[in-house]
Design an enzyme around this catalytic site. Structure first.
Site, PDB file in Angstrom:
ATOM      1  N   HIS A 147       0.813  -1.231   0.000  1.00  0.00           N
ATOM      2  CA  HIS A 147       0.000   0.000   0.000  1.00  0.00           C
ATOM      3  C   HIS A 147       0.845   1.281   0.000  1.00  0.00           C
ATOM      4  O   HIS A 147       0.726   2.155   0.848  1.00  0.00           O
ATOM      5  CB  HIS A 147      -1.097   0.008   1.060  1.00  0.00           C
ATOM      6  N   HIS A 167      -5.141  -8.820  14.563  1.00  0.00           N
ATOM      7  CA  HIS A 167      -5.165  -7.582  13.776  1.00  0.00           C
ATOM      8  C   HIS A 167      -5.934  -7.863  12.491  1.00  0.00           C
ATOM      9  O   HIS A 167      -5.664  -8.846  11.801  1.00  0.00           O
ATOM     10  CB  HIS A 167      -3.712  -7.165  13.484  1.00  0.00           C
ATOM     11  N   GLU A 199      -6.210  -6.183   9.589  1.00  0.00           N
ATOM     12  CA  GLU A 199      -5.797  -5.747   8.246  1.00  0.00           C
ATOM     13  C   GLU A 199      -5.663  -6.976   7.343  1.00  0.00           C
ATOM     14  O   GLU A 199      -5.283  -8.063   7.783  1.00  0.00           O
ATOM     15  CB  GLU A 199      -4.482  -4.944   8.306  1.00  0.00           C
ATOM     16  N   ASP A 207      -3.743  -8.241   5.195  1.00  0.00           N
ATOM     17  CA  ASP A 207      -2.573  -9.107   5.023  1.00  0.00           C
ATOM     18  C   ASP A 207      -2.550 -10.216   6.072  1.00  0.00           C
ATOM     19  O   ASP A 207      -1.811 -11.191   5.942  1.00  0.00           O
ATOM     20  CB  ASP A 207      -1.262  -8.317   5.021  1.00  0.00           C
ATOM     21  N   HIS A 228      -0.948  -0.896  14.928  1.00  0.00           N
ATOM     22  CA  HIS A 228      -1.049   0.410  14.314  1.00  0.00           C
ATOM     23  C   HIS A 228      -2.452   0.707  13.798  1.00  0.00           C
ATOM     24  O   HIS A 228      -2.658   1.733  13.132  1.00  0.00           O
ATOM     25  CB  HIS A 228      -0.031   0.539  13.167  1.00  0.00           C
ATOM     26  N   ASP A 288       1.736  -6.618  14.067  1.00  0.00           N
ATOM     27  CA  ASP A 288       2.655  -5.814  13.242  1.00  0.00           C
ATOM     28  C   ASP A 288       3.818  -5.227  14.046  1.00  0.00           C
ATOM     29  O   ASP A 288       4.854  -4.859  13.470  1.00  0.00           O
ATOM     30  CB  ASP A 288       1.900  -4.669  12.571  1.00  0.00           C
ATOM     31  N   TYR A 298      10.434  -0.208   8.236  1.00  0.00           N
ATOM     32  CA  TYR A 298       9.085  -0.608   8.656  1.00  0.00           C
ATOM     33  C   TYR A 298       8.539   0.370   9.694  1.00  0.00           C
ATOM     34  O   TYR A 298       7.392   0.817   9.619  1.00  0.00           O
ATOM     35  CB  TYR A 298       9.120  -2.033   9.232  1.00  0.00           C
ATOM     36  N   HIS A 307       5.142 -10.061  10.634  1.00  0.00           N
ATOM     37  CA  HIS A 307       5.987  -9.928   9.437  1.00  0.00           C
ATOM     38  C   HIS A 307       7.444 -10.120   9.855  1.00  0.00           C
ATOM     39  O   HIS A 307       7.861  -9.589  10.897  1.00  0.00           O
ATOM     40  CB  HIS A 307       5.900  -8.527   8.817  1.00  0.00           C
TER      41      HIS A 307
HETATM   42 FE1  FEO Z   1      -1.350  -3.771   9.659  1.00  0.00          FE
HETATM   43 FE2  FEO Z   1       0.581  -6.308   8.584  1.00  0.00          FE
HETATM   44  O1  FEO Z   1      -0.969  -5.293   8.719  1.00  0.00           O
END
Ligand code: FEO
Length: 406
Positions: free
Chosen positions: A28, A82, A84, A86, A148, A167, A195, A228
């Site tokens: 993104h 989370h 999001e 991903d 986040h 994250d 990051y 991640h």
């Molecule tokens: Fe906030 Fe890795 O997604």
């Protein structure tokens, strides 16, 4: 189901069952030149618990890694730390396939999952500080709102002294290695800073509160398993990760000065280089990013530990040059702090671009050292000297700030 994917054991009860995205280069708007991973984890105790999932196209890889440990149909619970996509893109399909007894999320996680996926499956809300015995292990949930996303939470497995940090403490890095101590430090440092700057920076106040909370709680953490990048499993790596987050979050200014700019016919480029000469003459460290060569991802990463910023633009069609508008918008959203700076650039007949840059810097609470320097067409010797003087003025003010002057 696809074959050939293996889980990796992380601790007594926990396996990594995520996916490696070797090909992603744009997350993104954040340039991810080393790819990424979407880490999901399986807790295998009396029952089987899946912690987070992966981006939708990687669902088969996730299921294959789970199957290398146990029958996926044995998954009784899913925890979504989370929402999001991903980490949840594959969630609806995984729920359909394994039909878990319960899916857990934070209060705002419930809302996000509902509005993203419109699923029929009930979500069980867990609140900040809730602890429960689940499937033979003790889990504690910590809400980490705005780290986040508003829904974000972390899950602690007391039995393994392992923190699923979603994250937080993550990085975009595709590698065959699962543990931080297997990855070169220079690569980790670079990707960790990138990051933080591109994802976490606006929420630095929450980072400092979280670090204080961890310290005050006496929580014993032997492993940090983020969503991640590599997993931290040594005391040294965990301490270093906390120290780096503290350093990033404080954003204390240094003598680095970031100049980012673009140019139409070379005038703003000449100006940027003259400004840089003025900075160098005063003994601070300029770093130049011409925006058709440098990505916004690099610019914000450089700015995170800078002390000053200078932004240069030509005026194009009564506005900023498009690449400058792009990067400045991105940088403004990430809220870098503790910067002094100024705007400069060139124009043909109207000259609004530099004024718009200056207004944006003011909105960002950059301390403006002097009025914008706006040169018509090509800078002559006097204009180039004005650019050098601009660099010197910013350097002098930065040195005052660094020496504690008001
Ligand atoms: Fe906030 Fe890795 O997604």
């Amino acid at each position: 189901m696809v074959a050939g994917f293996e889980a990796v054991k992380v601790s007594e009860h926990v396996y990594w069952v995520g996916a490696i995205d070797w090909g992603i280069r744009d997350f993104h708007g954040y340039q991810t030149m080393r790819g990424s991973t979407y880490n999901a984890y399986l807790i295998v105790a009396d029952d089987v618990i899946l912690v987070d999932t992966v981006k939708a196209p990687f669902k088969d890889e996730l299921m294959a890694r789970i199957a290398s440990v146990t029958d996926p149909q044995k998954i009784k619970y899913i925890i979504s730390d989370h929402s999001e996509m991903d980490h949840t893109g594959a969630l609806p399909a995984v729920i359909d396939e394994v039909k878990p007894e319960k899916v857990f999320a934070s209060t705002l996680g419930l809302k996000d999952l509902t509005d993203q996926f419109h699923m029929d499956h009930e979500i069980t809300v867990v609140k900040d500080g809730d602890s429960m015995e689940l499937g033979g292990v003790k889990l504690t949930f910590w809400e980490t709102r705005m780290l986040h996303w508003p829904d974000s939470m972390m899950t602690y497995v007391a039995d393994d002294r392992l923190l699923f940090s979603q994250d937080g403490f993550g990085m975009h890095l595709a590698t065959a290695k699962r543990f931080a101590d297997e990855v070169p430090q220079c690569v980790r440092d670079e990707e960790n800073a990138k990051y933080y700057a591109n994802i976490i920076l606006p929420y630095s106040a929450m980072v400092l509160r979280l670090l204080d909370r961890v310290a005050a709680s006496g929580l014993e953490v032997d492993i940090i398993a983020p969503d991640h990048g590599p997993i931290m499993r040594t005391a040294g790596d965990i301490k270093y990760a906390m120290e780096e987050y503290s350093r990033f979050a404080k954003q204390e200014p240094t003598d680095k000065v970031v100049i980012f700019y673009d140019t139409m016919w070379g005038s703003t480029d000449l100006m940027a280089r003259a400004v840089s000469e003025g900075l160098t003459a005063e003994g601070v460290q300029p770093v130049l990013h011409r925006l058709r060569a440098s990505h916004r991802t690099e610019v914000i990463t450089e700015l995170m530990d800078a002390g000053a910023v200078l932004v240069g633009t030509p005026t194009l069609n009564n506005g900023m040059f498009p690449t400058v508008a792009d990067t400045l918008t991105y940088v403004r959203g990430l809220k870098p702090k503790n910067l002094v700076g100024a705007a400069f650039g060139s124009y043909g007949w109207s000259g609004e671009g530099v004024k718009l840059v200056n207004e944006t810097l003011e909105h960002m609470k950059v301390e403006i050292v002097q009025e914008p320097l706006n040169i018509r067409f090509v800078p002559d010797a006097q204009a180039m000297e004005s650019c050098r003087e601009l660099g010197k003025s910013v350097a002098v003010r930065l040195k005052e700030v660094l020496s504690g002057g008001s």
